[in-house]
Structure formats: structure tokens, C-alpha cells
Write an enzyme that holds these catalytic residues in place. Structure first.
Site, short mmCIF file in Angstrom:
data_model
loop_
_atom_site.label_atom_id
_atom_site.label_comp_id
_atom_site.label_asym_id
_atom_site.label_seq_id
_atom_site.Cartn_x
_atom_site.Cartn_y
_atom_site.Cartn_z
CD GLU A 192 -2.91 -1.23 2.30
OE1 GLU A 192 -2.66 -0.65 3.37
OE2 GLU A 192 -3.98 -1.83 2.09
CG ASP A 194 -7.51 -5.24 5.39
OD1 ASP A 194 -6.94 -5.52 6.46
OD2 ASP A 194 -7.60 -4.09 4.93
CD GLU A 225 -9.55 -1.05 8.25
OE1 GLU A 225 -8.64 -1.57 8.90
OE2 GLU A 225 -9.44 -0.68 7.07
C1 GCV Z 1 -2.26 0.63 8.48
C2 GCV Z 1 -5.84 -1.95 5.61
C3 GCV Z 1 -6.23 -0.68 6.29
C4 GCV Z 1 -5.07 0.30 6.36
C5 GCV Z 1 -3.90 -0.38 7.08
C6 GCV Z 1 -3.56 -1.65 6.32
C7 GCV Z 1 -2.46 -2.45 7.00
O1 GCV Z 1 -5.60 -1.74 4.25
O2 GCV Z 1 -7.33 -0.12 5.64
O3 GCV Z 1 -5.49 1.43 7.04
O4 GCV Z 1 -2.79 0.45 7.20
O5 GCV Z 1 -4.69 -2.48 6.22
O6 GCV Z 1 -2.80 -3.39 7.70
O7 GCV Z 1 -1.30 -2.13 6.82
#
Ligand code: GCV
Length: 666
Positions: A274, A353, A381
Site C-alpha cells: 500500500e 483484510d 475497521e
Molecule cells: C495501516 C488496511 C487498512 C489500512 C492499514 C492496512 C495495513 O488496508 O485499511 O489502514 O494500514 O490495512 O494493515 O497495513
């Protein structure tokens, strides 16, 4: 002094009915030095508990004869292991034995817990050893004070690009050590801007001070690292893990870090994910990156926790061969056994996720020669933002109990991450935490059950979700029978309820993009994130069988075959593994489309029943807690109604098949 924040399960209200106070009047320490920092904390905790519950201050004696409570050091003896303890009542004295100070602290918290639950300490006879060597909380706190995926205020570690080291940090350390947590990562895995400088003189003093607070409670201190620090801090042109200058820079940097932060345990790294930089940029493997850092921290006993959340987040939605679910396994399995002993791969529980239901990641137990750590998320989340109630411990139990078939006799996820499968010490479990600086720490008071429960489960995996509630509810909410029963019922069914009104049968997602709260059926369908439901007018679901993306083949047998066929695939994961016609009949005899309708109506009805049950507890719960939780139940209902109506209308319009029960679908 009136505290500005709650003490949660350490609030210690008056509890005289069991006559436990006799044990707390006089305490003797035997074999341990009362001056040792963690022993000091244990004594302080006893004092706090005794003051709150019995209004007394224990005398600390040298002689055990008159003591009601004896804190005794013993040699490791096959019964009690490192960080373990026993508590036994013998002839009117409570004896707490441990081989090290951390075990003693956990033993003291156990004694306080029993008293605070309203149990009599007379007759106690228990011995507890931790199941997992590492039991960690991961914070996604940013240095500007915001929290990535935080739903309970701002950070209590950082504000305005600075580090905070106040009493709240100490209370945090007390809370998490009371449930057995022994490691904390304080900053977000997405390390940017000021956070990159946490490993420089700009912050060393404050960071070390914070780490010392944790040391008082037997908690190792960890930081998330910016993999590209060689460029951002070191002025080097790159971050190639095999480049001599990069290696030399990290060696020097680690020497400095461990000298400046004595309680440092190591680092957590998100690389090639990411937008985070990583070894892939230089044509190197994940093992190259992790090992380079591991070599640099090795002289100081440090560990590198390397995350496996690596996938292509710029996928084209038309590309049906690329499957995000496959990515973690594909990126890491080829290097099984190539990692240094002080590297631990941290693996999210599912391949996607943190959805409300996912299969267990095939990397867990797929890797057979590599240290592994399980990562779960108690920050809600995708599970309701701590607005909707969602007790996650039953989900974590399922994950831990899952048979990976990696080794006969020791093949569950719990076996793998505890070190039982491979006999390794660098192993454990971490949760992305749900705290913030709200007065109640977790936004929704009921979300504290996850904060409490994760630690307890990490320490003692055999505890049931019910047992954990039976500890937490009376300590934090109320020991009133009706409150206990109602909350038990709500919390134990809350995960399934949430699943019913959001995204059942393992399909997941369908959330509002970016925020991840609220329904948006097609929100992610035509985007780059690789999280598709693939619904058309005939059916829904992703074919991950050998005729589809082949993801099911990443499991050991018999799991691979079980998931591969629509008939043997567990139905709660059916749409994760298969593209299924709306007219397909489930084991209940219902068609898939009817199941979708029923589930969403039921989910809403259950959420409504939670709200009503909570209302009946008015007067039995502290007014502030009653009011704020009631307000959250109200918001949960709005959310559940939106999900129900949007999902049902969407699939009614896609499929053209009406609800058999003729309910209102738009
Ligand atoms: C910290 C998901 C979340 C992100 C997070 C990522 C991760 O994509 O939406 O906010 O980033 O996981 O676990 O690194």
C-alpha cells in the site's frame, strides 16, 4: 484526584462481601527484591486494588508468618514457566509463586481479578503459564495525534508531532499488563514524516522515557520502522537490502537505537505494501529485507516482526486472474526457512483484510520452517467502528482452533503461533488495538470487552469467549445478574448479527470505500483494491477453486479439497470460494437469494433486540455508560437498516427474484 479517564476493569469498586480483605492487610515478599521495578509495580497494584475494594493499605512485611498474602520467587520447576504463576490459598494465606517478576505481576493481577469479580479467594488453587511467548498490541497511532482506523479519539502517545509520556501512558501500561500483554508497538505501520524520526536524537529521550514506563510493567517496547529510512534519514540513494552502505547504515542505526532505548524489543515493518517502500523495489525478496534488519538488531537481542500484508493494490478490476487473496502466500511461501531466527512473519488472520468472516490465511501453517505470529484487529475497521457492538473473541477462538494440517498432532493455528508446532520461541499473537484518548478508551464501552479479552486469550488460549465475559462484565460494567445475562447474550451473538446485516457467506466488503463504515455494495467493485464480489444477474461470489484463481489450492489437504468443492465448502465461506447462482439451494433448503434476504432482515431484527434489551438495564448500570452505549445502539440500528435495505434492494434488482415472504424491498 479525579481521573479524566476511566480505569476500565481496574476501577476496583468496593467489594467487601467475600471477606477477601483479610488477605490484603499484610503482604510479604520472599525471594524477590521489593525494589525491583516490576515487583514494585506488583506491590503498587495490590495497594491500588486494596484501597479501592477494601479501603485499606497493605503493610509490606519481611516475615511471612503473619502475612495474608505471600509473593514468593521459586525456581523454574516444570510447573511454573517464565511469565507464569501459581496462586494457592493455604491455611488462611494466599501464596503467589512465580519464577520471574513478570509472572509475579500477572499473578497479582489474577488475585485482584478474582477479588474484583466478587469471588472468594479462600480455596483458590490455580497455576497459569502463558500459551504464547509474544502477546502484543499494535497501535496505528500517527505523530500528529490521529489514529489510522481509530474510533475512540486521538492518540495518547503522540500529539502535534511530539511524544507524550504522561500518567495516561502509565495507566495504559497497567491496563494491558493486567491482561498479560508483554509487547507494544506504539506507532502506525505506515511510517511517515515525523514518525521516521522516532529513531533519531529528535525523539530518543522521550521515546526512552515512554519505554521505561512500559518496562515497569514488564512490557517490551517496539517501534514501526520506515524501510526507506536509509534515504530519508541517512541520505543514501536507495534501500537495497544487499547494498553494503545500506547494511552498514542500519548496523550503526540499530546500535544507536538499542543504546538510547534500553527497553527496546525490536521493530515491526510493513514493506512493499500500500505505497510503503520495500525490497521488491530493488528486485530483492522479502527475506532479503527482513534478514538485513534482523542481522542489524541481533547483537542486542532484538527481533524484526515483518508483516505479510503484501499485495498489488493497483490491480485492474477486469483482470480476473489476479487474486488479492493469493498474494500473501505467493509472496512468502517460496522463502520458507530462509528467514533468520530473530525474524517473525506477522500474518493477518485472513488472506484479505479483517473482514467479518474470512478463511484462515493459508500462510499460517503453510510456512513450516519460519517463525510466525498471528495478527488480528480489535480496532473495528470493518466490524462497526465501535459504534456497532461486535465482540470479536469468538472469531479469534475459531481462528486459533483452525486445523491447518501442517503437522500431525500440533497443527492448529494456536499450535503454530505458540511455538508448539516447531518448538520455536519467537512466535505469538498481536492485535491492532482499539484505544484512543476518549475518556472510556474504546469509544463504545462495550468494545473494552475486546481490549480485555484479546490479552486474556493471548495469555491463555484455552479460555472460552464466555469465561472471558464472566470476568470482564462484573469488573467493568456490573455484577448484577440481569446485567450479566443480558450482556452475555448480546455480546456472544454480536459478531453473527453484524455479519447477517452486512455481508454474509464470506463475501465481505460491500463497505463504503476508505472509511469502511456503512454499506456501498459496489463501492469497491470497480476499483483497484482487489476486493470484488463479482455479482451479476445470475449469481455472486468469487471462484477461488482450481477452475478459478486457484486460491483454495494454497491450503494443505484436506482443507484444499474441502474449500475447492461447492458441496463441501463450509457455507459461511461459500461466496469467498465460489461464484454461486442465486437459485442454488443451501443446506437449509433455502435458495441463495432467499438466504441473503432472510439474513439481512434477521440481522436488523437482532440489532433491534439488542437495543431493547439494553434499555431494560436502565438503573442497573452507571448512567454515563448506559447513556453512551444506548446512543451507540441507536446508531447501530440506523446502520443495520441501511445495510439491510441497500443489500436487499441491490440483489432484488440484480436477480429479479422476489422475497418469498413479501417483505419491503425497494
Ligand atoms: C495501516 C488496511 C487498512 C489500512 C492499514 C492496512 C495495513 O488496508 O485499511 O489502514 O494500514 O490495512 O494493515 O497495513
Amino acid at each position: 484526584m479525579e481521573q479524566k479517564w476511566s480505569q476500565l476493569w481496574l476501577a476496583y469498586e468496593k467489594k467487601t462481601e467475600q471477606g477477601n480483605e483479610v488477605f490484603f492487610r499484610k503482604v510479604a515478599v520472599e525471594g524477590f527484591s521489593a525494589a525491583e521495578r516490576v515487583v514494585k509495580s506488583a506491590l503498587k497494584e495490590l495497594e491500588t486494588g486494596a484501597r479501592g475494594m477494601f479501603g485499606l493499605k497493605p503493610d509490606v512485611l519481611k516475615d511471612v508468618t503473619d502475612a495474608g498474602l505471600i509473593l514468593r520467587k521459586v525456581q523454574e520447576n516444570g510447573r511454573i514457566s517464565e511469565e507464569g504463576y501459581s496462586v494457592k490459598e493455604e491455611n488462611g494465606q494466599i501464596v503467589c509463586e512465580a519464577v520471574d517478576a513478570k509472572g509475579l505481576l500477572y499473578g497479582v493481577f489474577h488475585i485482584l481479578r478474582l477479588a474484583s469479580m466478587g469471588k472468594s479467594l479462600a480455596g483458590t488453587d490455580i497455576c497459569c503459564n502463558p500459551d504464547n511467548p509474544l502477546r502484543m498490541y499494535n497501535h496505528w497511532d500517527n505523530m500528529d495525534g490521529s489514529i489510522e482506523r481509530g474510533y475512540s479519539g486521538n492518540s495518547f502517545f503522540f500529539a502535534k508531532d511530539d511524544v507524550l509520556t504522561d500518567e495516561r501512558v502509565r495507566d495504559y501500561a497497567r491496563l494491558v499488563s493486567s491482561v498479560g500483554i508483554n509487547g507494544v508497538v506504539i506507532n502506525n505501520v505506515n511510517v511517515k514524516q515525523a514518525a521516521t524520526y522516532l529513531i533519531t536524537d529528535r525523539f530518543f529521550d522521550k521515546v526512552a522515557r515512554m519505554a521505561e514506563i512500559f518496562a515497569d510493567y514488564g512490557i517490551k517496547f517496539f517501534l514501526s520502522l520506515n524501510y526507506a529510512a536509509t534515504m530519508e534519514l541517512g541520505g543514501l540513494p536507495g534501500a537495497d537490502p544487499l547494498d553494503a552502505d545500506v547494511i552498514a547504515w542500519w548496523k550503526e542505526k540499530m546500535k544507536e537505537c538499542f543504546a538510547k532505548i534500553p527497553n527496546l524489543g525490536g521493530f515491526l515493518v510493513k514493506a512493499d505494501s500500500e505505497g510503503c517502500p520495500g525490497p521488491f523495489t530493488y528486485g530483492r525478496t522479502q527475506a532479503d529485507g527482513a534478514n538485513m534488519l534482523a542481522d542489524a538488531v541481533k547483537p542486542y537481542g532484538g527481533i524484526i516482526i515483518w508483516r505479510c500484508f503484501v499485495y498489488n493494490c493497483t490491480q485492474d478490476w477486469r483482470d480476473r486472474r489476479t487474486d488479492r487473496a493469493r498474494a500473501g502466500y505467493d509472496s512468502f511461501i517460496g522463502m520458507d526457512g530462509d528467514y533468520r531466527d530473530n525474524v517473525i512473519l506477522q500474518i493477518k488472520n485472513g488472506p484479505m483484510d479483517f473482514q467479518i468472516r474470512e478463511p484462515v490465511s493459508p500462510l499460517l501453517g503453510g510456512l513450516q520452517k519460519t517463525n510466525q505470529m498471528l495478527e488480528v484487529q480489535i480496532a473495528q475497521e470493518y466490524t462497526g467502528h465501535q459504534i456497532d457492538v461486535c465482540y470479536l473473541i469468538p472469531m479469534f477462538k475459531e481462528i486459533l482452533d483452525f486445523h491447518t494440517y501442517c503437522k500431525e498432532g500440533a497443527d492448529t493455528v494456536a499450535d503454530v503461533i505458540s511455538g508448539r508446532t516447531m518448538g520455536n520461541q519467537n512466535a505469538g499473537i498481536a492485535a491492532v488495538i482499539n484505544t484512543g484518548n476518549d475518556a472510556n478508551w474504546t469509544g463504545n464501552d462495550l468494545a473494552a470487552a475486546n481490549l480485555y479479552g484479546f490479552g486474556r486469550l493471548a495469555y491463555q488460549t484455552s479460555l472460552t469467549a464466555e469465561e472471558i465475559l464472566d470476568e470482564w462484565i462484573p469488573m467493568q460494567i456490573s455484577s448484577d445478574k440481569e446485567v450479566m445475562e443480558t450482556l452475555r447474550e448480546i455480546l456472544l451473538s454480536s459478531r453473527e448479527t453484524y455479519e447477517k446485516y452486512t455481508s454474509p457467506l464470506g463475501i465481505g466488503w460491500m463497505v463504503t470505500p476508505n472509511t469502511h463504515y456503512g454499506c456501498s455494495v459496489d463501492g469497491y467493485e470497480y476499483s483497484r483494491w482487489g476486493t470484488y464480489h463479482r455479482a451479476d444477474h445470475l449469481g455472486i461470489g468469487v471462484d477461488r477453486s482450481d477452475k478459478g484463481t486457484g486460491y483454495a489450492q494454497q491450503y494443505h489437504e484436506p482443507n484444499a479439497s474441502m474449500y475447492n468443492s461447492m458441496e463441501s465448502c463450509p457455507e459461511e465461506l461459500l461466496l469467498f470460494f465460489h461464484h454461486v447462482p442465486y437459485t442454488y439451494r443451501l443446506k437449509t433448503g433455502k435458495t441463495l437469494i432467499q438466504h441473503i434476504y432472510d439474513s439481512h432482515f434477521e440481522g436488523y431484527d437482532e440489532a433491534e433486540a439488542f437495543a431493547k434489551a439494553w434499555d431494560r438495564l436502565e438503573g442497573k448500570i452507571r448512567p454515563e455508560t448506559f447513556r453512551t452505549v444506548k446512543e451507540r445502539f441507536g446508531r447501530q440500528l440506523v446502520n443495520a437498516a441501511e445495510w439491510r435495505d441497500q443489500v436487499n434492494s441491490y440483489f432484488y434488482r440484480k436477480s429479479g427474484i422476489a422475497d418469498e415472504k413479501g417483505r419491503k424491498i425497494y
